[in-house]
Motif scaffolding. Structure first.
Motif, PDB file in Angstrom:
ATOM      1  N   ARG A  29       6.051  13.145 -43.730  1.00 24.53           N
ATOM      2  CA  ARG A  29       4.584  12.941 -43.525  1.00 24.53           C
ATOM      3  C   ARG A  29       4.021  12.193 -44.679  1.00 24.53           C
ATOM      4  O   ARG A  29       2.773  11.823 -44.290  1.00 24.53           O
ATOM      5  CB  ARG A  29       3.932  14.260 -42.959  1.00 24.53           C
ATOM      6  N   ARG A  30       4.795  11.991 -45.628  1.00 27.87           N
ATOM      7  CA  ARG A  30       3.854  11.356 -47.022  1.00 27.87           C
ATOM      8  C   ARG A  30       4.836  10.208 -47.534  1.00 27.87           C
ATOM      9  O   ARG A  30       5.067  10.452 -48.655  1.00 27.87           O
ATOM     10  CB  ARG A  30       3.614  12.612 -48.007  1.00 27.87           C
ATOM     11  N   PRO A  31       5.146   9.230 -46.754  1.00 27.85           N
ATOM     12  CA  PRO A  31       6.091   8.331 -47.178  1.00 27.85           C
ATOM     13  C   PRO A  31       5.584   7.395 -48.292  1.00 27.85           C
ATOM     14  O   PRO A  31       6.374   6.817 -49.261  1.00 27.85           O
ATOM     15  CB  PRO A  31       6.408   7.642 -46.072  1.00 27.85           C
ATOM     16  N   GLU A  32       4.378   7.394 -48.572  1.00 27.42           N
ATOM     17  CA  GLU A  32       3.615   6.533 -49.545  1.00 27.42           C
ATOM     18  C   GLU A  32       3.903   7.502 -51.012  1.00 27.42           C
ATOM     19  O   GLU A  32       3.609   6.479 -52.010  1.00 27.42           O
ATOM     20  CB  GLU A  32       2.064   6.392 -49.271  1.00 27.42           C
ATOM     21  N   LEU A  33       4.462   8.449 -50.809  1.00 28.63           N
ATOM     22  CA  LEU A  33       4.785   9.218 -52.228  1.00 28.63           C
ATOM     23  C   LEU A  33       6.099   8.644 -52.547  1.00 28.63           C
ATOM     24  O   LEU A  33       6.714   9.348 -53.399  1.00 28.63           O
ATOM     25  CB  LEU A  33       4.400  10.674 -51.978  1.00 28.63           C
ATOM     26  N   LEU A  34       7.021   8.181 -51.766  1.00 28.04           N
ATOM     27  CA  LEU A  34       8.353   7.825 -52.156  1.00 28.04           C
ATOM     28  C   LEU A  34       8.685   6.402 -52.049  1.00 28.04           C
ATOM     29  O   LEU A  34       7.854   5.451 -51.694  1.00 28.04           O
ATOM     30  CB  LEU A  34       9.246   8.373 -50.709  1.00 28.04           C
ATOM     31  N   SER A  35       9.835   6.116 -52.795  1.00 29.20           N
ATOM     32  CA  SER A  35      10.050   4.715 -52.837  1.00 29.20           C
ATOM     33  C   SER A  35      10.779   4.407 -51.609  1.00 29.20           C
ATOM     34  O   SER A  35      11.069   5.427 -50.624  1.00 29.20           O
ATOM     35  CB  SER A  35      11.361   4.496 -53.975  1.00 29.20           C
ATOM     36  N   ALA A  36      10.574   3.203 -51.133  1.00 29.73           N
ATOM     37  CA  ALA A  36      11.174   2.745 -49.574  1.00 29.73           C
ATOM     38  C   ALA A  36      12.495   3.333 -49.334  1.00 29.73           C
ATOM     39  O   ALA A  36      12.864   3.449 -48.276  1.00 29.73           O
ATOM     40  CB  ALA A  36      11.179   1.113 -49.648  1.00 29.73           C
ATOM     41  N   VAL A  37      13.472   3.344 -50.222  1.00 31.41           N
ATOM     42  CA  VAL A  37      15.025   3.539 -50.041  1.00 31.41           C
ATOM     43  C   VAL A  37      15.078   5.051 -49.766  1.00 31.41           C
ATOM     44  O   VAL A  37      15.848   5.699 -49.002  1.00 31.41           O
ATOM     45  CB  VAL A  37      15.895   3.169 -51.249  1.00 31.41           C
TER      46      VAL A  37
END
Length: 185
Positions: free
Chosen positions: A16-24
């Motif tokens: 639910r928080r992809p903005e905290l992760l690198s794209a890969v």
């Protein structure tokens, strides 16, 4: 799900928080089966504190609950092979013994930082096994796999992931490796 190895941080479901992760890493997480993907939590951290010792001290996370993912390069003849090793922060990967034999190479060493960053699509200090190139083996130390929860990088220096150690074995290319992590000091 509730994550317990977070120290003073509050983790949220990483899906639910992809903005905290690198794209890969976000892509790798999306490719996991839902049962394992839902066990992964994420928390934002100060990027200047991404290195394990500084992170643990600042956020009150036990070093024994922290895992490091290191990229290793091996050579045999003209062929270069890469792998990731996941070991507890209280240990070091046995690159010249266990890893060299598992990769079936004559020599093995830590990959240069610029090469590791370019090949993984992740930031140095945030490299994690989730989202690595599909053809890489991921060697997971038995102590990591047995841990009820570990903290690893989020693909960027500004986040950490929290998940059961066994969930790492669901990653493509993951292999349980006894004796991969050697005690430091």
């Amino acid at each position: 799900m509730t994550w317990t190895a977070t120290g003073t941080l509050t983790a949220e479901a990483a899906t639910r928080r992809p903005e905290l992760l690198s794209a890969v890493v976000a892509d790798g997480l999306a490719r996991l089966d839902p049962e394992n993907a839902e066990t992964v939590g994420v928390a934002a951290i100060d990027a200047a504190l991404a290195d394990t010792a500084a992170f643990c001290e600042r956020y009150g996370v036990a070093a024994e609950a922290s895992a490091n993912c290191v990229v290793v390069k091996g050579k045999r003849g003209g062929e270069v092979r890469f792998a990731a090793c996941v070991v507890l922060a209280t240990t070091r990967a046995d690159v010249n013994g266990v890893v060299r034999r598992r990769l079936d190479v004559r020599s093995a060493s830590f990959a240069p930082v610029d090469k590791a960053v370019a090949l993984t699509g992740m930031e140095y200090g945030g490299i994690t096994p989730i989202g690595l190139p599909a053809d890489w083996p991921i060697f997971v130390d038995a102590a990591v796999a047995a841990a009820p929860e570990v903290v690893i990088g989020g693909g960027v220096r500004g986040s950490k992931l929290f998940l059961p150690g066994r969930a790492l074995l669901a990653l493509p290319g993951a292999e349980l490796v006894e004796g991969l992590g050697r005690a430091t000091g």
